[in-house]
Design a protein around this motif. Structure first.
Motif, PDB file in Angstrom:
ATOM      1  N   HIS A  15       0.890  -1.171   0.000  1.00 49.21           N
ATOM      2  CA  HIS A  15       0.000   0.000   0.000  1.00 49.21           C
ATOM      3  C   HIS A  15       0.926   1.220   0.000  1.00 49.21           C
ATOM      4  O   HIS A  15       1.406   1.652   1.041  1.00 49.21           O
ATOM      5  N   CYS A  16       1.176   1.745  -1.199  1.00 42.34           N
ATOM      6  CA  CYS A  16       2.214   2.761  -1.382  1.00 42.34           C
ATOM      7  C   CYS A  16       1.916   4.052  -0.622  1.00 42.34           C
ATOM      8  O   CYS A  16       0.829   4.608  -0.729  1.00 42.34           O
ATOM      9  N   TRP A  17       2.912   4.524   0.124  1.00 42.76           N
ATOM     10  CA  TRP A  17       2.709   5.738   0.936  1.00 42.76           C
ATOM     11  C   TRP A  17       2.688   6.984   0.066  1.00 42.76           C
ATOM     12  O   TRP A  17       2.231   8.022   0.501  1.00 42.76           O
ATOM     13  N   ARG A  18       3.197   6.917  -1.163  1.00 46.55           N
ATOM     14  CA  ARG A  18       3.162   8.100  -2.023  1.00 46.55           C
ATOM     15  C   ARG A  18       1.901   8.146  -2.900  1.00 46.55           C
ATOM     16  O   ARG A  18       1.162   9.117  -2.864  1.00 46.55           O
ATOM     17  N   CYS A  19       1.685   7.107  -3.704  1.00 46.67           N
ATOM     18  CA  CYS A  19       0.568   7.162  -4.663  1.00 46.67           C
ATOM     19  C   CYS A  19      -0.682   6.454  -4.146  1.00 46.67           C
ATOM     20  O   CYS A  19      -1.708   6.466  -4.833  1.00 46.67           O
ATOM     21  N   ASN A  20      -0.614   5.841  -2.965  1.00 42.98           N
ATOM     22  CA  ASN A  20      -1.774   5.205  -2.340  1.00 42.98           C
ATOM     23  C   ASN A  20      -2.276   3.949  -3.036  1.00 42.98           C
ATOM     24  O   ASN A  20      -3.293   3.388  -2.647  1.00 42.98           O
ATOM     25  N   SER A  21      -1.600   3.514  -4.096  1.00 41.12           N
ATOM     26  CA  SER A  21      -2.098   2.343  -4.808  1.00 41.12           C
ATOM     27  C   SER A  21      -1.742   1.057  -4.059  1.00 41.12           C
ATOM     28  O   SER A  21      -0.868   1.048  -3.187  1.00 41.12           O
ATOM     29  N   TYR A  22      -2.464   0.017  -4.412  1.00 38.48           N
ATOM     30  CA  TYR A  22      -2.227  -1.306  -3.831  1.00 38.48           C
ATOM     31  C   TYR A  22      -1.602  -2.184  -4.913  1.00 38.48           C
ATOM     32  O   TYR A  22      -2.171  -2.316  -5.999  1.00 38.48           O
ATOM     33  N   SER A  23      -0.437  -2.773  -4.634  1.00 38.16           N
ATOM     34  CA  SER A  23       0.235  -3.600  -5.630  1.00 38.16           C
ATOM     35  C   SER A  23       0.409  -5.026  -5.126  1.00 38.16           C
ATOM     36  O   SER A  23       0.806  -5.246  -3.975  1.00 38.16           O
ATOM     37  N   THR A  24       0.137  -5.972  -6.017  1.00 46.18           N
ATOM     38  CA  THR A  24       0.357  -7.378  -5.700  1.00 46.18           C
ATOM     39  C   THR A  24       1.868  -7.658  -5.744  1.00 46.18           C
ATOM     40  O   THR A  24       2.628  -6.893  -6.336  1.00 46.18           O
ATOM     41  N   PRO A  25       2.316  -8.761  -5.123  1.00 41.26           N
ATOM     42  CA  PRO A  25       3.762  -9.037  -5.028  1.00 41.26           C
ATOM     43  C   PRO A  25       4.503  -9.022  -6.372  1.00 41.26           C
ATOM     44  O   PRO A  25       5.681  -8.674  -6.417  1.00 41.26           O
ATOM     45  N   ASN A  26       3.831  -9.361  -7.461  1.00 37.87           N
ATOM     46  CA  ASN A  26       4.516  -9.341  -8.761  1.00 37.87           C
ATOM     47  C   ASN A  26       4.654  -7.930  -9.321  1.00 37.87           C
ATOM     48  O   ASN A  26       5.249  -7.733 -10.372  1.00 37.87           O
ATOM     49  N   ARG A  27       4.100  -6.934  -8.621  1.00 42.75           N
ATOM     50  CA  ARG A  27       4.139  -5.562  -9.121  1.00 42.75           C
ATOM     51  C   ARG A  27       4.929  -4.602  -8.244  1.00 42.75           C
ATOM     52  O   ARG A  27       4.935  -3.408  -8.474  1.00 42.75           O
ATOM     53  N   TYR A  28       5.549  -5.115  -7.204  1.00 40.43           N
ATOM     54  CA  TYR A  28       6.495  -4.279  -6.466  1.00 40.43           C
ATOM     55  C   TYR A  28       7.774  -5.082  -6.277  1.00 40.43           C
ATOM     56  O   TYR A  28       7.788  -6.300  -6.441  1.00 40.43           O
ATOM     57  N   GLN A  29       8.843  -4.372  -5.950  1.00 42.00           N
ATOM     58  CA  GLN A  29      10.146  -5.017  -5.866  1.00 42.00           C
ATOM     59  C   GLN A  29      10.758  -4.790  -4.490  1.00 42.00           C
ATOM     60  O   GLN A  29      10.826  -3.652  -4.022  1.00 42.00           O
ATOM     61  N   LEU A  30      11.168  -5.860  -3.845  1.00 44.49           N
ATOM     62  CA  LEU A  30      11.860  -5.727  -2.562  1.00 44.49           C
ATOM     63  C   LEU A  30      13.315  -5.399  -2.854  1.00 44.49           C
ATOM     64  O   LEU A  30      13.976  -6.097  -3.620  1.00 44.49           O
ATOM     65  N   LYS A  31      13.786  -4.291  -2.283  1.00 44.16           N
ATOM     66  CA  LYS A  31      15.124  -3.822  -2.608  1.00 44.16           C
ATOM     67  C   LYS A  31      15.696  -3.012  -1.455  1.00 44.16           C
ATOM     68  O   LYS A  31      15.020  -2.115  -0.934  1.00 44.16           O
ATOM     69  N   ASP A  32      16.916  -3.296  -1.070  1.00 44.13           N
ATOM     70  CA  ASP A  32      17.619  -2.551  -0.019  1.00 44.13           C
ATOM     71  C   ASP A  32      16.753  -2.299   1.216  1.00 44.13           C
ATOM     72  O   ASP A  32      16.667  -1.172   1.710  1.00 44.13           O
ATOM     73  N   GLY A  33      16.078  -3.327   1.678  1.00 47.34           N
ATOM     74  CA  GLY A  33      15.290  -3.193   2.897  1.00 47.34           C
ATOM     75  C   GLY A  33      14.003  -2.418   2.738  1.00 47.34           C
ATOM     76  O   GLY A  33      13.393  -2.003   3.721  1.00 47.34           O
ATOM     77  N   GLY A  34      13.573  -2.202   1.508  1.00 43.17           N
ATOM     78  CA  GLY A  34      12.305  -1.508   1.273  1.00 43.17           C
ATOM     79  C   GLY A  34      11.544  -2.179   0.152  1.00 43.17           C
ATOM     80  O   GLY A  34      11.973  -3.206  -0.381  1.00 43.17           O
ATOM     81  N   ALA A  35      10.416  -1.607  -0.196  1.00 42.59           N
ATOM     82  CA  ALA A  35       9.604  -2.137  -1.296  1.00 42.59           C
ATOM     83  C   ALA A  35       9.363  -1.005  -2.294  1.00 42.59           C
ATOM     84  O   ALA A  35       8.835   0.046  -1.934  1.00 42.59           O
ATOM     85  N   VAL A  36       9.753  -1.222  -3.560  1.00 41.51           N
ATOM     86  CA  VAL A  36       9.626  -0.192  -4.589  1.00 41.51           C
ATOM     87  C   VAL A  36       8.310  -0.374  -5.339  1.00 41.51           C
ATOM     88  O   VAL A  36       8.037  -1.427  -5.910  1.00 41.51           O
TER      89      VAL A  36
END
Ligand SMILES: [Zn+2]
Length: 145
Positions: A15-36
């Protein structure tokens, strides 16, 4: 039966803190201790990951959009027409709201009804079928759907 089980599956949704969208695991990337976020590209803390049923973010949802001031102010309503799904969001103009609604998935029939309400009263409540994987322009709280 297999499909039924898959749809009830609970997954980590971003649940993105900037754009408020909801992304399924195949649509965000875990990177450097965060989620892009795949939609806006912003890096979120892992606290932005929420556990939600997969079906909630992969299926279209019918909601209502209440609008006033010639479409400059709008917010999402549950189909019960009482529960607010998000805050009042300010748009630059009624045309911008219309483009947002089309982007979110408004059908031609729903758009015709919306334009009619805009033309006659400049305010009203329009039905909207929100498609999945869109920027959350109305800042809908999916847990209230
Ligand atoms: Zn985002």
């Amino acid at each position: 039966m297999l499909k039924h089980r898959r749809e009830n599956k609970v997954v980590h949704v971003l649940h993105c803190w900037r754009c408020n969208s909801y992304s399924t695991p195949n649509r965000y990337q875990l990177k450097d201790g965060g989620a892009v976020c795949g939609l806006c590209g912003d890096k979120n803390p892992l606290g932005s990951l929420v556990r939600l049923p997969l079906i909630l973010v992969t299926e279209p949802h019918i909601i209502y959009v209440a609008f006033t001031r010639s479409g400059k102010h709008a917010h999402g309503l549950h189909t019960d027409l009482k529960t607010a799904l998000g805050p009042w969001v300010v748009f630059a103009s009624g045309d911008v709201l219309e483009r947002a609604l089309v982007y979110l998935g408004m059908t031609p029939e729903q758009l015709e009804h919306h334009r009619d309400g805009m033309r006659r009263w400049g305010q009203g409540t329009s039905k909207l079928t929100i498609q999945p994987h869109r920027k959350n322009l109305l800042r809908i709280d999916y847990t209230k759907l």
